[in-house]
Design an enzyme around this catalytic site. Sequence first.
Site, PDB file in Angstrom:
ATOM      1  N   ASP A 157      81.058  72.804  45.541  1.00  0.00           N
ATOM      2  CA  ASP A 157      81.786  71.557  45.328  1.00  0.00           C
ATOM      3  C   ASP A 157      82.818  71.686  44.205  1.00  0.00           C
ATOM      4  OD1 ASP A 157      82.431  68.978  45.889  1.00  0.00           O
ATOM      5  OD2 ASP A 157      80.551  68.103  45.163  1.00  0.00           O
ATOM      6  N   ASN A 161      81.833  66.555  56.615  1.00  0.00           N
ATOM      7  CA  ASN A 161      83.171  67.012  56.229  1.00  0.00           C
ATOM      8  C   ASN A 161      84.209  66.918  57.350  1.00  0.00           C
ATOM      9  OD1 ASN A 161      81.974  69.631  53.963  1.00  0.00           O
ATOM     10  ND2 ASN A 161      82.619  67.539  53.514  1.00  0.00           N
TER      11      ASN A 161
HETATM   12  C1  IPE Z   1      84.137  71.498  48.273  1.00  0.00           C
HETATM   13  O1  IPE Z   1      85.167  71.022  47.470  1.00  0.00           O
HETATM   14  C2  IPE Z   1      84.630  72.118  49.554  1.00  0.00           C
HETATM   15  C3  IPE Z   1      84.142  71.484  50.798  1.00  0.00           C
HETATM   16  C4  IPE Z   1      83.387  70.419  50.845  1.00  0.00           C
HETATM   17  C5  IPE Z   1      84.530  72.108  52.052  1.00  0.00           C
HETATM   18  P1  IPE Z   1      85.644  69.512  47.604  1.00  0.00           P
HETATM   19  O2  IPE Z   1      86.775  69.481  48.587  1.00  0.00           O
HETATM   20  O3  IPE Z   1      84.506  68.615  47.906  1.00  0.00           O
HETATM   21  O4  IPE Z   1      86.225  69.231  46.150  1.00  0.00           O
HETATM   22  P2  IPE Z   1      86.232  67.848  45.372  1.00  0.00           P
HETATM   23  O5  IPE Z   1      84.856  67.272  45.427  1.00  0.00           O
HETATM   24  O6  IPE Z   1      87.232  66.970  46.055  1.00  0.00           O
HETATM   25  O7  IPE Z   1      86.652  68.233  43.990  1.00  0.00           O
HETATM   26 MG    MG Z   2      83.334  67.297  46.849  1.00  0.00          MG
END
Ligand code: IPE
Ligand code: MG
Length: 210
Positions: A2, A50
């Site tokens: 994350d 996601n």
């Molecule tokens: C994690 O980074 C990557 C995935 C979930 C694929 P994020 O995209 O969740 O990063 P933040 O939470 O917006 O900083």
């Molecule tokens: Mg995230």
Amino acid sequence: MDGNGRWAKARHLPRTAGHTEGEENLAAVVRSAVKRDVGWLTVFGFSTENWRRPRTEVRHILGLHEKLFGRVAELDDLNVRIQWIGRPFRSPDARTPRFVQRAIRKAIDDTSANTGMTLTIAFDYGSRTELAQAAQRIITNDLPATAEALEQLLYLPELPPVDVLVRTSGEVRISNFLLWQIAGSKVYFTDKAWPDFDEHELDNALALLA
Ligand code: IPE
Ligand code: MG
């Protein structure tokens, strides 16, 4: 893994740049983990939730997973075996596109003889869905509803119980990740975003096991 988006935002970069950096960092963390004789490393690459992200971001992340599963030469050098955890491709709600399915299958096949660390990538994964399908199979097959029976019906029964769970980027909460497998696990919370998770951080997490 994350915090890619926040890492990018802090540098006035697009979120996609954060994901790219995150994929590079995974390669570095894998090398560090191998050096420290870690037997099993499991990472949350992409969740069942996601898919709701903007289409361009999802497309970028899919490409990065194709790249990640394609790092076979590097993984062979490190004697790392690849595994994958997520909604089985044949299940009606599965969403992994064909080109990622192919990359996953090939990476698993090509690294299956490696005997060092097992690197498991969670992709199109959600723990509650994993548990629900296990419960459904217990009902369908009229099995005893025991912990032992359910454990055998998880996506990857060979995955051992988690010793230490790592949460990056200042999130002090549990996510929909390996909920069954983390019973009794230590938890390492860090403010570092995933792209900044380095050897020192890995040592901090592993120190919880000492
Ligand atoms: C994690 O980074 C990557 C995935 C979930 C694929 P994020 O995209 O969740 O990063 P933040 O939470 O917006 O900083
Ligand atoms: Mg995230």
